[in-house]
Design a protein around this motif. Structure first.
Motif, PDB file in Angstrom:
ATOM      1  N   MET A   1      25.266  51.081  -6.131  1.00  0.00           N
ATOM      2  CA  MET A   1      26.568  50.559  -6.514  1.00  0.00           C
ATOM      3  C   MET A   1      26.877  49.362  -5.614  1.00  0.00           C
ATOM      4  O   MET A   1      26.827  49.475  -4.400  1.00  0.00           O
ATOM      5  CB  MET A   1      27.618  51.666  -6.342  1.00  0.00           C
ATOM      6  CG  MET A   1      28.978  51.267  -6.812  1.00  0.00           C
ATOM      7  SD  MET A   1      30.242  52.557  -6.615  1.00  0.00           S
ATOM      8  CE  MET A   1      29.709  53.783  -7.766  1.00  0.00           C
ATOM      9  N   ASN A   2      27.187  48.226  -6.215  1.00  0.00           N
ATOM     10  CA  ASN A   2      27.447  47.050  -5.393  1.00  0.00           C
ATOM     11  C   ASN A   2      28.799  47.155  -4.700  1.00  0.00           C
ATOM     12  O   ASN A   2      29.636  47.980  -5.039  1.00  0.00           O
ATOM     13  CB  ASN A   2      27.309  45.757  -6.198  1.00  0.00           C
ATOM     14  CG  ASN A   2      28.374  45.608  -7.267  1.00  0.00           C
ATOM     15  OD1 ASN A   2      29.484  46.095  -7.108  1.00  0.00           O
ATOM     16  ND2 ASN A   2      28.039  44.942  -8.344  1.00  0.00           N
ATOM     17  N   LEU A   3      28.995  46.310  -3.703  1.00  0.00           N
ATOM     18  CA  LEU A   3      30.188  46.367  -2.861  1.00  0.00           C
ATOM     19  C   LEU A   3      31.474  46.160  -3.655  1.00  0.00           C
ATOM     20  O   LEU A   3      32.447  46.890  -3.477  1.00  0.00           O
ATOM     21  CB  LEU A   3      30.083  45.317  -1.754  1.00  0.00           C
ATOM     22  CG  LEU A   3      31.227  45.294  -0.740  1.00  0.00           C
ATOM     23  CD1 LEU A   3      31.332  46.639  -0.040  1.00  0.00           C
ATOM     24  CD2 LEU A   3      31.001  44.198   0.282  1.00  0.00           C
ATOM     25  N   ARG A   4      31.500  45.203  -4.568  1.00  0.00           N
ATOM     26  CA  ARG A   4      32.711  44.938  -5.353  1.00  0.00           C
ATOM     27  C   ARG A   4      33.077  46.149  -6.213  1.00  0.00           C
ATOM     28  O   ARG A   4      34.236  46.514  -6.315  1.00  0.00           O
ATOM     29  CB  ARG A   4      32.504  43.701  -6.216  1.00  0.00           C
ATOM     30  CG  ARG A   4      33.762  43.291  -6.926  1.00  0.00           C
ATOM     31  CD  ARG A   4      33.573  42.001  -7.656  1.00  0.00           C
ATOM     32  NE  ARG A   4      34.788  41.719  -8.385  1.00  0.00           N
ATOM     33  CZ  ARG A   4      35.294  40.545  -8.550  1.00  0.00           C
ATOM     34  NH1 ARG A   4      34.703  39.502  -8.048  1.00  0.00           N
ATOM     35  NH2 ARG A   4      36.392  40.374  -9.233  1.00  0.00           N
ATOM     36  N   ARG A   5      32.094  46.748  -6.840  1.00  0.00           N
ATOM     37  CA  ARG A   5      32.378  47.917  -7.682  1.00  0.00           C
ATOM     38  C   ARG A   5      32.835  49.091  -6.829  1.00  0.00           C
ATOM     39  O   ARG A   5      33.726  49.841  -7.228  1.00  0.00           O
ATOM     40  CB  ARG A   5      31.142  48.287  -8.495  1.00  0.00           C
ATOM     41  CG  ARG A   5      31.441  49.402  -9.462  1.00  0.00           C
ATOM     42  CD  ARG A   5      30.395  49.570 -10.479  1.00  0.00           C
ATOM     43  NE  ARG A   5      30.813  50.620 -11.396  1.00  0.00           N
ATOM     44  CZ  ARG A   5      30.058  51.165 -12.276  1.00  0.00           C
ATOM     45  NH1 ARG A   5      28.826  50.740 -12.427  1.00  0.00           N
ATOM     46  NH2 ARG A   5      30.504  52.114 -13.046  1.00  0.00           N
ATOM     47  N   ARG A   6      32.250  49.263  -5.653  1.00  0.00           N
ATOM     48  CA  ARG A   6      32.651  50.349  -4.759  1.00  0.00           C
ATOM     49  C   ARG A   6      34.108  50.155  -4.332  1.00  0.00           C
ATOM     50  O   ARG A   6      34.897  51.097  -4.342  1.00  0.00           O
ATOM     51  CB  ARG A   6      31.744  50.386  -3.535  1.00  0.00           C
ATOM     52  CG  ARG A   6      32.060  51.576  -2.622  1.00  0.00           C
ATOM     53  CD  ARG A   6      31.143  51.689  -1.431  1.00  0.00           C
ATOM     54  NE  ARG A   6      29.759  51.616  -1.827  1.00  0.00           N
ATOM     55  CZ  ARG A   6      28.829  50.955  -1.140  1.00  0.00           C
ATOM     56  NH1 ARG A   6      29.154  50.303  -0.039  1.00  0.00           N
ATOM     57  NH2 ARG A   6      27.587  50.934  -1.542  1.00  0.00           N
ATOM     58  N   ASP A   7      34.495  48.921  -3.997  1.00  0.00           N
ATOM     59  CA  ASP A   7      35.887  48.635  -3.641  1.00  0.00           C
ATOM     60  C   ASP A   7      36.817  48.925  -4.809  1.00  0.00           C
ATOM     61  O   ASP A   7      37.904  49.475  -4.638  1.00  0.00           O
ATOM     62  CB  ASP A   7      36.051  47.184  -3.200  1.00  0.00           C
ATOM     63  CG  ASP A   7      35.431  46.900  -1.845  1.00  0.00           C
ATOM     64  OD1 ASP A   7      35.147  47.870  -1.117  1.00  0.00           O
ATOM     65  OD2 ASP A   7      35.225  45.714  -1.526  1.00  0.00           O
ATOM     66  N   PHE A   8      36.396  48.545  -6.006  1.00  0.00           N
ATOM     67  CA  PHE A   8      37.184  48.817  -7.203  1.00  0.00           C
ATOM     68  C   PHE A   8      37.388  50.324  -7.379  1.00  0.00           C
ATOM     69  O   PHE A   8      38.492  50.790  -7.641  1.00  0.00           O
ATOM     70  CB  PHE A   8      36.492  48.213  -8.431  1.00  0.00           C
ATOM     71  CG  PHE A   8      37.130  48.596  -9.736  1.00  0.00           C
ATOM     72  CD1 PHE A   8      38.280  47.962 -10.167  1.00  0.00           C
ATOM     73  CD2 PHE A   8      36.588  49.601 -10.525  1.00  0.00           C
ATOM     74  CE1 PHE A   8      38.877  48.313 -11.360  1.00  0.00           C
ATOM     75  CE2 PHE A   8      37.173  49.960 -11.715  1.00  0.00           C
ATOM     76  CZ  PHE A   8      38.321  49.316 -12.135  1.00  0.00           C
ATOM     77  N   MET A   9      36.322  51.088  -7.230  1.00  0.00           N
ATOM     78  CA  MET A   9      36.405  52.545  -7.416  1.00  0.00           C
ATOM     79  C   MET A   9      37.298  53.182  -6.348  1.00  0.00           C
ATOM     80  O   MET A   9      38.067  54.095  -6.650  1.00  0.00           O
ATOM     81  CB  MET A   9      35.003  53.162  -7.389  1.00  0.00           C
ATOM     82  CG  MET A   9      34.117  52.705  -8.552  1.00  0.00           C
ATOM     83  SD  MET A   9      34.839  53.013 -10.174  1.00  0.00           S
ATOM     84  CE  MET A   9      34.624  54.770 -10.294  1.00  0.00           C
TER      85      MET A   9
END
Length: 133
Positions: A1-9
């Motif tokens: 999971m990339n960093l941007r998606r992890r922050d979104f989640m």
């Protein structure tokens, strides 16, 4: 999971938890409403300032005003777009634009909540006068 998606989640999970922990805050949410401020009369060719006052309870990652528009005689003259990552500055805010009037003009403004929709349209008529009195 990339960093941007992890922050979104993470943000999504935190928002969901806050909603569960504080359900009364969700009950206070409403539709976006807009009111207009502009002169009632203007000289032909005058540049007038139009101010939109936007009100919306809720301005968070999942619940916000997603657009505001202004029309003059059914022609869109200004549109402001917002998103989860580019939300309005606050729950109550103002937007301004100018318009050069050549004839009597009917203004219509409306805003939209991404979850609850619009509270309706605001109307204002600017009448052209021969003199500035």
């Amino acid at each position: 999971m990339n960093l941007r998606r992890r922050d979104f989640m993470k943000t999504l999970a935190a928002s969901a938890l806050a909603t569960i922990a504080h359900p009364p805050a969700l009950a206070l949410a409403n539709r976006t409403s807009v009111s207009l401020s502009a002169p009632d009369r203007a000289l032909r060719g005058a540049a007038i300032t139009i101010t939109l006052h936007v009100t919306h309870r809720g301005n968070n990652f999942i619940h916000f005003t997603n657009w505001v528009l202004l029309k003059a005689d059914d022609q869109e003259i200004a549109r402001w777009e917002f998103s989860a990552f580019n939300r309005p500055p606050s729950e109550n805010f103002t937007l301004e634009t100018t318009l050069e009037v050549q004839q009597t003009v009917q203004l219509v403004a409306e805003g939209n909540c991404n979850l609850h929709g619009s509270d309706g349209k605001a109307f204002h008529t600017i009448t052209i006068t021969v003199t500035d009195s």
